[in-house]
Scaffold this motif. Structure first.
Motif, mmCIF file in Angstrom:
data_model
loop_
_atom_site.group_PDB
_atom_site.id
_atom_site.type_symbol
_atom_site.label_atom_id
_atom_site.label_comp_id
_atom_site.label_asym_id
_atom_site.label_seq_id
_atom_site.Cartn_x
_atom_site.Cartn_y
_atom_site.Cartn_z
ATOM 1 N N ARG A 283 0.605 -0.602 0.411
ATOM 2 C CA ARG A 283 0.074 0.016 -0.418
ATOM 3 C C ARG A 283 0.800 1.372 0.185
ATOM 4 N NH1 ARG A 283 -5.445 -0.835 3.306
ATOM 5 N NH2 ARG A 283 -5.236 -3.233 5.005
ATOM 6 N N GLY A 352 -3.840 4.397 6.018
ATOM 7 C CA GLY A 352 -3.356 3.093 5.680
ATOM 8 C C GLY A 352 -4.472 2.004 4.904
ATOM 9 N N ASN B 219 -1.086 -6.934 13.212
ATOM 10 C CA ASN B 219 -1.661 -5.713 13.487
ATOM 11 C C ASN B 219 -2.480 -5.401 11.955
ATOM 12 O OD1 ASN B 219 -1.386 -3.381 14.958
ATOM 13 N ND2 ASN B 219 0.692 -3.902 15.350
ATOM 14 N N HIS B 220 -2.958 -3.668 11.647
ATOM 15 C CA HIS B 220 -3.597 -4.245 10.439
ATOM 16 C C HIS B 220 -2.339 -4.080 9.378
ATOM 17 C CE1 HIS B 220 -5.978 -1.809 7.683
ATOM 18 N NE2 HIS B 220 -7.062 -1.987 8.304
ATOM 19 N N ALA B 221 -2.628 -4.258 8.052
ATOM 20 C CA ALA B 221 -1.325 -4.750 6.918
ATOM 21 C C ALA B 221 -1.427 -3.456 6.588
ATOM 22 C CB ALA B 221 -1.513 -5.767 6.651
ATOM 23 N N GLY B 222 -2.876 -2.818 6.269
ATOM 24 C CA GLY B 222 -2.101 -1.126 5.953
ATOM 25 C C GLY B 222 -2.034 -0.252 7.414
ATOM 26 N N THR B 223 -1.731 0.365 8.539
ATOM 27 C CA THR B 223 -2.320 1.067 9.418
ATOM 28 C C THR B 223 -1.005 0.918 9.957
ATOM 29 O OG1 THR B 223 -3.740 -0.236 10.842
ATOM 30 C CG2 THR B 223 -4.689 1.492 9.218
ATOM 31 N N PRO B 225 3.258 1.060 10.389
ATOM 32 C CA PRO B 225 4.122 1.403 9.659
ATOM 33 C C PRO B 225 5.019 0.224 9.807
ATOM 34 C CG PRO B 225 3.825 3.499 11.116
ATOM 35 C CD PRO B 225 2.483 1.993 11.138
ATOM 36 N N MET B 226 6.441 0.222 8.192
ATOM 37 C CA MET B 226 7.106 -1.172 8.974
ATOM 38 C C MET B 226 7.584 -0.865 9.774
ATOM 39 S SD MET B 226 5.908 -2.660 6.312
ATOM 40 C CE MET B 226 7.137 -3.498 5.516
ATOM 41 N N ARG B 229 6.310 -2.639 13.488
ATOM 42 C CA ARG B 229 6.078 -4.101 13.111
ATOM 43 C C ARG B 229 6.558 -5.292 14.160
ATOM 44 N NH1 ARG B 229 3.366 -4.765 7.190
ATOM 45 N NH2 ARG B 229 2.007 -3.368 6.854
#
Lengths: 413, 413
Positions: A283, A352, B219-223, B225-226, B229
């Motif tokens: 994304r 996100g 965790n949410h994969a969109g919101t 941040p890397m 994580r």
């Protein structure tokens, strides 16, 4: 500034939470009996607020203002994930309800029209964004005929069981809405980490979902020497490492990518995997970067296939979702209202996660406002937001709503 | 040299193939109705060969020679994998049958005793090596009470459905057997690759099966941040790469290791995996190397946990299986017979697969003989061996059988 009623807001949110409550979580899958009960409750609350409320042919609850003139549409969704929290979606809908009531109660704002929507099946129990898709005129008949939930129930049968067969579908009325506002929990940890209370959304990020399938040779894990193996699983692991390195060169700190699923076939300890699937999602708010990542992935697959042994095949799992920029003027309204209500405690940020707003933005200028998620958690029973932030967010949204409607009326008159 | 009857051998193998045939494959899961039919057919063939045949209380078909004196036991299994081939196991059993017949037909060998066994459930439909475990006196009552197949059927119920409840179990008779011989297809590609026709097995390799579980934060994969994580799946991929590198320093060309299964939890494209399981198996003929690999893995896990973020937990899935060396004198007999029947076309080699022989070797001197698998394929419908090799292998085994029995009789008298 139109003052919202904090107790009434929180009380309605807590009432809604009782439908499908697992305390602290909520399970309210779209069109399930408990979801329909909550929709009837919501329609009653909208009626109490003076709106003309209906549950439409796909399950969307729509409360239409009786006020004349341009309307602001506020909405989100009240269905949940299989292990859902009490605020994801629900908060934005109850904000809309509270703002409609608050504006109606104040002499200076009682002439302003606020419509409120709870879009059906945002979470994709049957088909994600069903309500907003239907609202903007996307063809949904095939979806209704074909989509099924995890238990295999057809959407069509669920609609019939919900008593919605033949009910009219609410459709966008041309020229009615000057703006769409979707307030939502952040679902991430950025606001909390930076000590901010309000997020003004700049962009809803675009998404790519792809699968890379590795095909080697299934073999006995005891009798096949390492030197002659064509191990699809080992190939996958090596590829992911290479991909992670390559993506590092392309991204910025907001880019996210996730390998959420790996399937080795046959998945037995005694068998060298003959096939291995890697599911990738990435994304970004920048359309060019999404394309660059896609191209890099294709290049990695090509390079991999030149090496031989195990082959790789790239497949798109989903239509690409491009980033959607929130309306600039509406962002300004939200920023001004945030600064007025919570000076210095707000920030601009991308979303996100996907939201109904990204579909509605194709037809109506759209904007979103975030409040902090405790621990950045959502799609989980423990999802929560401080009451202080829930109330603050609603006040910012109400303030912005008035400003947006007043500016628009001024412009039209 | 006692001459086997090639047509009779191939004819019996092809007859046995018809039970559960999927042409070209065979599905004959242990204790299924078709497996029981094939066992009754096999018992009849044993009776025709002059053996006292029974199907015992766990399903093993045992043909006992009426000849006096020390006996050679020849056996393997006739049950198959869910997608089985026609020779895996079955070939060794029919070799035994043919050798019993061939020896009985020739004046010089007709006094020699050959018992023949088809051990029940070698492939582990309910519980691997059930027949040979029961034969050597391993306690199996708990297994019978508790083991289930993939469909959830209890072993106890399957035995009852097969009409075996209460039937006596065949047990090792002290002093009866001078040796156990298990002929088998190679199930690998080594003989084919080196142009050899016969493999004399030196060792059955030892096995370790372990799981490493990585625990991070879902965790949410969109919101998410890397940078913040704690992605259990990404950690797993990095760990496997590191492990592969470390193992390279410890192994020789016969060592094999396989990551056969990976589970990411929850396995959704939109969710950063909070847990990830990696299933590892490794095999080697050298007990010290197996221990060294185990220790290296534990060390890698300890090092990984020092780094923090995602944690790793090592778990043993199975009792360690240590390598089992085949009896040296019996290896010599097989080598001599191979050189006599197929001069220059045989080789000594380890068995990468497990076999009933590794259990029986605890009580009776044991040996194994391999014939080539076409393309190295087994546990697959297309598993096959050239008829020429099937016949050759049986002749080598028959020749060795006579030599073993004659030497033993000479020694005893």
């Amino acid at each position: 500034m139109s003052k919202i009623n904090a107790d009434r807001l929180l009380n309605d949110l807590k009432q809604l939470r009782t439908f499908g409550s697992t305390s602290p979580g909520v399970v309210r899958l779209a069109l399930s009996p408990i979801d329909m009960e909550s929709r009837r409750w919501l329609a009653d609350r909208m009626s109490d607020a003076g709106l003309d409320a209906v549950i439409d042919g796909v399950g969307t609850v729509f409360g239409r203002s009786r006020k004349s003139g341009a309307a602001l549409l506020i909405g989100s969704h009240t269905d949940t994930q299989p292990t859902g929290g009490w605020l994801d979606g629900a908060m934005g809908v109850i904000y809309g309800l509270e703002i409609a009531r608050a504006l109606a109660e104040s002499k200076e704002t009682s002439h302003l029209a606020v419509d409120v929507a709870s879009w059906s099946d945002e979470e994709g129990t049957f088909a994600g964004f069903l309500g907003s898709r239907s609202f903007i005129g996307d063809p949904v008949d095939e979806t209704i005929a074909c989509a099924r939930n995890r238990e295999g129930q057809r959407l069509q049968d669920a609609l019939e069981a919900a008593g919605l067969t033949g009910a009219p579908r609410v459709r966008l009325e041309k020229g009615r809405h000057v703006a769409y506002l979707e307030p939502h929990i952040e679902q991430g940890g950025r606001l909390e980490a930076t000590g901010k209370s309000i997020g003004v959304v700049t962009t809803i990020v675009g998404i790519r979902e792809l699968r890379v399938r590795f095909t080697g040779q299934r073999n006995h894990a005891g009798t096949t020497p390492m030197s002659i193996r064509r191990d699809a699983g080992a190939a996958l692991v090596g590829f992911v490492a290479r991909m992670n390195e390559a993506f590092q060169q392309l991204v910025d700190s907001d880019t996210v990518w996730t390998v959420g699923r790996i399937d080795l076939d046959p998945g037995s300890l005694s068998v060298v995997p003959g096939q291995a699937d890697m599911y990738l999602q990435f994304r970004d708010a920048n359309a060019a970067r999404l394309r660059a990542m896609e191209e890099k992935l294709a290049e990695l697959v090509r390079d991999f296939n030149v090496e031989g042994g195990v082959s790789a095949l790239l497949m798109t799992l989903h239509e690409p979702e491009e980033p959607v920029t929130m309306d600039g003027a509406l962002q300004e309204h939200l920023a001004n209202s945030s600064e007025a209500v919570a000076p210095g405690r707000w920030v601009r940020m991308p979303s996100g996660a996907s939201h109904d707003a990204q579909l509605i933005a194709r037809h109506i200028p759209a904007c979103m406002l975030f409040v902090p998620s405790i621990g950045g958690v959502s799609h989980d029973f423990i999802e929560d937001t401080a009451e202080e932030h829930i109330v603050l967010g609603c006040q910012v949204a109400a303030t912005a709503a008035v400003a947006i409607l007043q500016e628009m009326s001024a412009r039209r008159s």
